[in-house]
Design a protein around this motif. Structure first.
Motif, PDB file in Angstrom:
ATOM      1  N   ILE A  44       0.849  -1.189   0.000  1.00 59.66           N
ATOM      2  CA  ILE A  44       0.000   0.000   0.000  1.00 59.66           C
ATOM      3  C   ILE A  44       0.888   1.244   0.000  1.00 59.66           C
ATOM      4  O   ILE A  44       1.813   1.355   0.807  1.00 59.66           O
ATOM      5  N   THR A  45       0.614   2.170  -0.893  1.00 58.86           N
ATOM      6  CA  THR A  45       1.386   3.406  -0.981  1.00 58.86           C
ATOM      7  C   THR A  45       0.759   4.481  -0.097  1.00 58.86           C
ATOM      8  O   THR A  45      -0.305   4.274   0.495  1.00 58.86           O
ATOM      9  N   GLU A  46       1.424   5.629  -0.030  1.00 57.94           N
ATOM     10  CA  GLU A  46       0.964   6.709   0.842  1.00 57.94           C
ATOM     11  C   GLU A  46      -0.440   7.184   0.500  1.00 57.94           C
ATOM     12  O   GLU A  46      -1.182   7.662   1.364  1.00 57.94           O
ATOM     13  N   ASP A  47      -0.841   7.074  -0.754  1.00 56.53           N
ATOM     14  CA  ASP A  47      -2.177   7.524  -1.143  1.00 56.53           C
ATOM     15  C   ASP A  47      -3.207   6.400  -1.052  1.00 56.53           C
ATOM     16  O   ASP A  47      -4.294   6.487  -1.635  1.00 56.53           O
ATOM     17  N   SER A  48      -2.835   5.329  -0.311  1.00 54.61           N
ATOM     18  CA  SER A  48      -3.723   4.181  -0.056  1.00 54.61           C
ATOM     19  C   SER A  48      -3.993   3.323  -1.294  1.00 54.61           C
ATOM     20  O   SER A  48      -4.917   2.508  -1.295  1.00 54.61           O
ATOM     21  N   SER A  49      -3.187   3.474  -2.336  1.00 49.12           N
ATOM     22  CA  SER A  49      -3.312   2.607  -3.505  1.00 49.12           C
ATOM     23  C   SER A  49      -2.692   1.243  -3.201  1.00 49.12           C
ATOM     24  O   SER A  49      -1.678   1.148  -2.498  1.00 49.12           O
TER      25      SER A  49
END
Length: 503
Positions: free
Chosen positions: A386-391
């Motif tokens: 999961i990336t910082e933008d919740s992707s």
């Protein structure tokens, strides 16, 4: 008699794995259903099959070259060194423990013989051709009676053989003649041709040498392979230094330092960085070589405590701690390397260190303790990050380890990945400068590798880069290798050797 070909070498690292890999792709290109095979492999670079069994990494790559699924029957016996005289014995993907070398030769040979016989029978029924790789030299006179990978396999299958020699090492003529002279008569007769590897310069300069070999041995030279700039995953520790490569970009590069371990395992985790034009990878063996990297990778280990104490003695553990805490560098620990970054390595039962009651204080960058036990986990793994933008992005790899790692401070333990069921895997710092995982080959996932590299790029005020498909690059390398073989080997004659032997 099965339809196949044995590849022997005059020495270790003569090019046997390379030749088998290239032949698998070249024959696949010509429409054959090909299987690689190595009766007994000794390597800490391993591969987990779809069935969750462990085989040598080289056979996994060779299966990929042949465009077939890797199975446990392509490498029925895998020995993973754990010391000068001990190795874990894995037969058909199942661990039988770590006997002494003499005990293995005395007590395990019967099981190994049966395993090789069974696997060859299964491969014979399922494939058009089996390309068999020997191990080291086939004429180690003190081992000949139980040389499973070479003479035993050859006797079982009665296939023809090719002998490959590396001219770059020097002494090619003596090594070829000596090998042929020492081969027992039936096996000398099965050698049908020679391959010269790593030749530099104009091949016409070797014409006299080729004529001499033909006159002296009665064997044709089926090919003279040039020194090739085609990267292939290495099989064993002899290949470890070969993972070093420099950036091909004129832009400022990312310098990744890979810490050398005496019992390094699965260092192929680093291979995908070869596809990145602005990334350089180098091996660091002691503190004086540490330099000023952008990132440090602690790879897997077959003997974690031994290797950790070695790094401590070399001053490299303190270098890594200082690099992360004071220089704000990026640190990655994979499997054994992950375990070393914790607070404690607990081997009360002596499973890792071979000495009961062993407890060692780790680097303490992660609030974790690792306990070594008998149970070994070998499985392919699928999940996501999961990336910082919740992707969410998918990620896959495989696990091979015996240690169980527990977190001592749940609020400080931020998961790196999640498996397909949402269970956390690995750990990371909030800024991703420190990551640890049990998942091998996670950097083979292009999106994840690019995500991690872009954080380093941004920290250096460099531009982000788009993902580079490593699998496509790897396939291009395999095709390039096959094309080179078509050019420099007499493949038609090699195929005729195989076909004639079957009749």
């Amino acid at each position: 008699m099965m339809k196949g070909l044995m590849i022997w070498g005059t020495t270790s690292d003569a090019g046997k794995s390379y030749l088998v890999t290239g032949l698998c792709r070249a024959l696949s290109n010509r429409g054959y259903k090909v299987a690689p095979f190595k009766g007994q492999n000794m390597s800490n670079n391993s591969f987990v099959t779809g069935s969750g069994h462990e085989i040598g990494r080289a056979q996994g790559l060779q299966a990929e070259a042949a465009r077939v699924e890797a199975t446990v029957h392509m490498n029925p016996i895998l020995l993973k060194p754990r010391g000068d005289s001990t190795a874990e014995v894995i037969i058909h993907g199942e661990s039988l423990g770590s006997p002494q070398a003499m005990e293995y030769r005395q007590d395990f040979f019967g099981k190994a013989f049966s395993a090789v016989e069974e696997s060859l029978s299964i491969l014979e029924q399922s494939y058009d051709v089996v390309i068999m790789e020997g191990a080291g030299s086939p004429v180690e006179v003190n081992l000949m009676d139980k040389d499973i990978a070479n003479l035993v396999t050859a006797s079982m299958t009665d296939v023809p053989a090719l002998l490959i020699a590396d001219i770059e090492k020097g002494g090619l003529f003596a090594s070829v003649i000596g090998t042929l002279d020492l081969l027992p008569h039936p096996h000398r007769n099965r050698v049908k041709g020679l391959i010269v590897n790593q030749f530099r310069g104009d091949r016409r300069l070797f014409k006299d040498g080729e004529r001499w070999l033909k006159k002296r041995t009665g064997l044709p030279v089926h090919g003279i392979l040039p020194k090739l700039d085609i990267r292939m995953e290495g099989e064993d520790s002899l290949s470890f230094s070969a993972i070093e490569f420099s950036s091909v970009s004129t832009e400022p590069s990312i310098d990744i330092a890979v810490i050398a371990l005496p019992y390094v395992s699965n260092y192929t985790d680093i291979e995908p960085f070869s596809a990145e034009p602005d990334v350089s990878v180098r091996i660091v063996r002691n503190s004086s070589e540490f330099g000023t990297p952008d990132a440090v990778i602690l790879p897997g280990s077959r003997s974690t405590i031994h290797d950790y104490l070695y790094l401590l003695e070399k001053g490299l553990i303190n270098k890594i701690i200082s690099f992360y805490e004071l220089e704000k560098g990026y640190v990655v620990g994979v499997c054994g390397g992950f375990q070393m970054l914790g607070e404690e390595l607990n081997d009360n039962e002596g499973r890792d260190s071979k000495k009961s009651g062993t407890v060692v204080k780790g680097a303490s960058l992660f609030p974790i303790r690792t306990y070594f036990m008998d149970n070994k986990k070998t499985t392919q793994w699928n999940g996501y990050f999961i990336t910082e933008d919740s992707s969410r992005y998918p990620i896959s790899g495989f696990e091979i380890h015996t240690g169980q790692t527990d977190c001592n401070n749940q609020t400080a333990c931020m998961p790196l990945f999640y498996d397909e069921y949402g269970n956390p895997e690995g750990l990371r710092s909030s800024d991703h400068r420190l990551i640890g995982t049990y998942i091998h080959h996670h950097f083979y996932n292009d999106t994840w590798r690019t995500y991690w590299l872009n954080q380093i790029r941004l920290s250096k005020n460099l531009k982000r880069r788009d993902s580079i498909p490593f699998k496509d690059s790897k396939n291009e390398q395999l095709d390039k290798l096959a094309d080179t073989f078509e050019t420099y080997l007499d493949l038609d004659e090699i195929i005729h050797v195989v076909e004639r032997a079957k009749k």
